[in-house]
Design a protein around this motif. Structure first.
Motif, PDB file in Angstrom:
ATOM      1  N   ASP A  51      24.519  31.706   6.587  1.00  0.00           N
ATOM      2  CA  ASP A  51      23.709  32.557   6.939  1.00  0.00           C
ATOM      3  C   ASP A  51      24.352  34.090   6.667  1.00  0.00           C
ATOM      4  N   ILE A  52      23.438  35.307   6.853  1.00  0.00           N
ATOM      5  CA  ILE A  52      24.085  36.605   6.555  1.00  0.00           C
ATOM      6  C   ILE A  52      24.237  37.279   7.895  1.00  0.00           C
ATOM      7  N   PHE A  53      25.348  37.857   8.025  1.00  0.00           N
ATOM      8  CA  PHE A  53      25.621  38.457   9.371  1.00  0.00           C
ATOM      9  C   PHE A  53      25.756  39.860   9.405  1.00  0.00           C
ATOM     10  N   PHE A  54      25.604  40.778  10.372  1.00  0.00           N
ATOM     11  CA  PHE A  54      25.568  42.219  10.586  1.00  0.00           C
ATOM     12  C   PHE A  54      26.769  42.563  11.095  1.00  0.00           C
ATOM     13  N   PRO A  55      27.165  43.982  10.668  1.00  0.00           N
ATOM     14  CA  PRO A  55      28.603  44.336  11.135  1.00  0.00           C
ATOM     15  C   PRO A  55      28.830  44.450  12.871  1.00  0.00           C
ATOM     16  N   ASP A  56      27.678  44.207  13.324  1.00  0.00           N
ATOM     17  CA  ASP A  56      27.853  44.279  14.964  1.00  0.00           C
ATOM     18  C   ASP A  56      27.887  42.922  15.487  1.00  0.00           C
ATOM     19  N   GLY A  57      27.769  41.854  14.596  1.00  0.00           N
ATOM     20  CA  GLY A  57      28.108  40.407  14.839  1.00  0.00           C
ATOM     21  C   GLY A  57      26.862  39.722  14.905  1.00  0.00           C
ATOM     22  N   GLY A  58      25.663  40.369  14.718  1.00  0.00           N
ATOM     23  CA  GLY A  58      24.284  39.742  14.822  1.00  0.00           C
ATOM     24  C   GLY A  58      24.230  39.148  13.464  1.00  0.00           C
ATOM     25  N   LYS A  59      22.931  38.162  13.310  1.00  0.00           N
ATOM     26  CA  LYS A  59      22.589  37.295  12.346  1.00  0.00           C
ATOM     27  C   LYS A  59      21.276  37.723  11.811  1.00  0.00           C
ATOM     28  N   ASP A  60      21.310  37.755  10.495  1.00  0.00           N
ATOM     29  CA  ASP A  60      20.002  37.876   9.851  1.00  0.00           C
ATOM     30  C   ASP A  60      19.114  36.605  10.063  1.00  0.00           C
ATOM     31  N   LEU A  61      18.136  36.633  10.628  1.00  0.00           N
ATOM     32  CA  LEU A  61      17.117  35.471  10.936  1.00  0.00           C
ATOM     33  C   LEU A  61      16.307  35.426   9.951  1.00  0.00           C
ATOM     34  N   ASP A  62      15.868  35.938   9.099  1.00  0.00           N
ATOM     35  CA  ASP A  62      14.883  36.039   7.755  1.00  0.00           C
ATOM     36  C   ASP A  62      15.709  35.433   6.474  1.00  0.00           C
ATOM     37  N   HIS A  63      16.996  35.856   6.199  1.00  0.00           N
ATOM     38  CA  HIS A  63      17.652  35.416   5.171  1.00  0.00           C
ATOM     39  C   HIS A  63      18.888  34.689   4.995  1.00  0.00           C
ATOM     40  N   GLN A  64      19.154  34.059   3.928  1.00  0.00           N
ATOM     41  CA  GLN A  64      20.299  33.323   3.778  1.00  0.00           C
ATOM     42  C   GLN A  64      20.903  33.505   2.346  1.00  0.00           C
ATOM     43  N   PHE A  65      22.131  33.209   2.161  1.00  0.00           N
ATOM     44  CA  PHE A  65      22.904  33.646   1.034  1.00  0.00           C
ATOM     45  C   PHE A  65      23.243  32.423   0.604  1.00  0.00           C
ATOM     46  N   ASP A  66      23.217  31.911  -0.930  1.00  0.00           N
ATOM     47  CA  ASP A  66      23.699  30.706  -1.385  1.00  0.00           C
ATOM     48  C   ASP A  66      24.277  31.325  -2.738  1.00  0.00           C
ATOM     49  N   SER A  67      25.253  30.372  -3.392  1.00  0.00           N
ATOM     50  CA  SER A  67      26.088  30.516  -4.807  1.00  0.00           C
ATOM     51  C   SER A  67      26.172  29.124  -5.098  1.00  0.00           C
ATOM     52  N   GLU A  68      26.506  29.063  -6.416  1.00  0.00           N
ATOM     53  CA  GLU A  68      27.210  27.876  -7.178  1.00  0.00           C
ATOM     54  C   GLU A  68      27.888  28.314  -8.236  1.00  0.00           C
ATOM     55  N   VAL A  69      28.557  27.195  -8.605  1.00  0.00           N
ATOM     56  CA  VAL A  69      29.262  27.401  -9.995  1.00  0.00           C
ATOM     57  C   VAL A  69      28.689  26.254 -10.941  1.00  0.00           C
ATOM     58  N   ARG A  70      27.961  26.707 -11.946  1.00  0.00           N
ATOM     59  CA  ARG A  70      27.344  25.699 -12.885  1.00  0.00           C
ATOM     60  C   ARG A  70      28.457  25.140 -13.847  1.00  0.00           C
ATOM     61  N   TRP A  71      29.289  25.954 -14.315  1.00  0.00           N
ATOM     62  CA  TRP A  71      30.451  25.171 -15.308  1.00  0.00           C
ATOM     63  C   TRP A  71      31.369  26.130 -15.165  1.00  0.00           C
ATOM     64  N   ASN A  72      32.731  25.553 -15.519  1.00  0.00           N
ATOM     65  CA  ASN A  72      33.862  26.454 -15.653  1.00  0.00           C
ATOM     66  C   ASN A  72      34.795  25.908 -16.837  1.00  0.00           C
ATOM     67  N   GLY A  73      35.703  26.588 -17.247  1.00  0.00           N
ATOM     68  CA  GLY A  73      36.577  26.297 -18.289  1.00  0.00           C
ATOM     69  C   GLY A  73      37.928  27.215 -18.373  1.00  0.00           C
ATOM     70  N   ALA A  74      38.775  26.687 -19.018  1.00  0.00           N
ATOM     71  CA  ALA A  74      40.203  27.460 -18.868  1.00  0.00           C
ATOM     72  C   ALA A  74      40.875  27.503 -20.211  1.00  0.00           C
TER      73      ALA A  74
END
Length: 228
Positions: free
Chosen positions: A102-125
């Motif tokens: 979920d996405i949160f506002f500075p006052d502690g509230g939550k964005d009821l319309d949006h969500q945030f997602d992330s992914e790592v597809r590949w990695n190397g070193a």
């Protein structure tokens, strides 16, 4: 630039330690198994991360991607006469690391319309390794440069906005132990920490909402390699 300097420092320090110790060692050939040589292997593991996104006005989310990964690695070791082992190694992995939050506002509230997602597809070193041979066992430390394909974005009512996709670079450090099960078969277990830094991002809230996203990860991996 910082990641390049860090990787160079790790490699130079490892080289100086091994060479300095070798200079005072007796001129003898190590008995038994010798780690000198090239190798290529397969690895798999589990990674968990911290990915924090904050907009200019304080809206934030923590879609910490986690999941399994697997790939290949290859390198070369040189064992000195004092049993220090200096090596260089590269690896490349496909990743199933994913997170959604979920996405949160500075006052502690939550964005009821949006969500945030992330992914790592590949990695190397690309890393330098410094170990110490105890017969067929070799504990080691390693560090160097990291690279990953990182994607993240917003959902609204399960409809996805255009995603941010980029190749991120950073640095890594870790430790492990390797065992020569036979003269050709090497097995290992390793822990690694990776820091990809903090980068500016343009999420589709509009030009008035620039944001910054950070990514760090931890992983445990197992590997098996063939020594040439």
């Amino acid at each position: 630039m910082k990641t390049v300097l860090l990787a160079s420092t790790v490699f130079l320090v490892a080289t100086r330690v091994a060479l300095a110790a070798d200079a005072v060692a007796p001129d003898i050939i190590p008995a038994g198994f010798v780690w000198t040589g090239g190798y290529v292997g397969l690895q798999a593991g589990y990674a968990w991360s911290r990915s924090h996104n904050t907009t200019a006005d304080g809206v934030f989310s923590d879609a910490n991607p986690a999941g399994v990964f697997g790939g290949v690695y290859a390198g070369y070791n040189h064992q000195f006469q004092n049993d220090f082992v200096l090596g260089i190694e590269a690896d490349m992995n496909v990743s199933g690391m994913y997170g959604r939050t979920d996405i949160f506002f500075p006052d502690g509230g939550k964005d009821l319309d949006h969500q945030f997602d992330s992914e790592v597809r590949w990695n190397g070193a690309l890393r330098a390794r410094l170990g110490y041979a105890v017969g067929r066992f070799m504990p080691y430390v390693a560090g160097g440069l990291s690279v990953a394909r990182y994607e993240f974005g917003l959902y609204r009512d399960d409809s996805e906005y255009p995603r941010q996709k980029a190749t991120w670079t950073g640095w890594n450090i870790g430790a492990g132990v390797e065992y020569a099960a036979t003269d050709r078969l090497l097995v290992r277990a390793e822990y690694r920490y990776t820091d990809y830094g903090d980068k500016a991002s343009d999420l589709p809230w509009g030009a008035s909402y620039p944001s910054r996203t950070s990514l760090t990860s931890h992983d445990i991996r197992l590997g098996v390699a063939y020594k040439f």
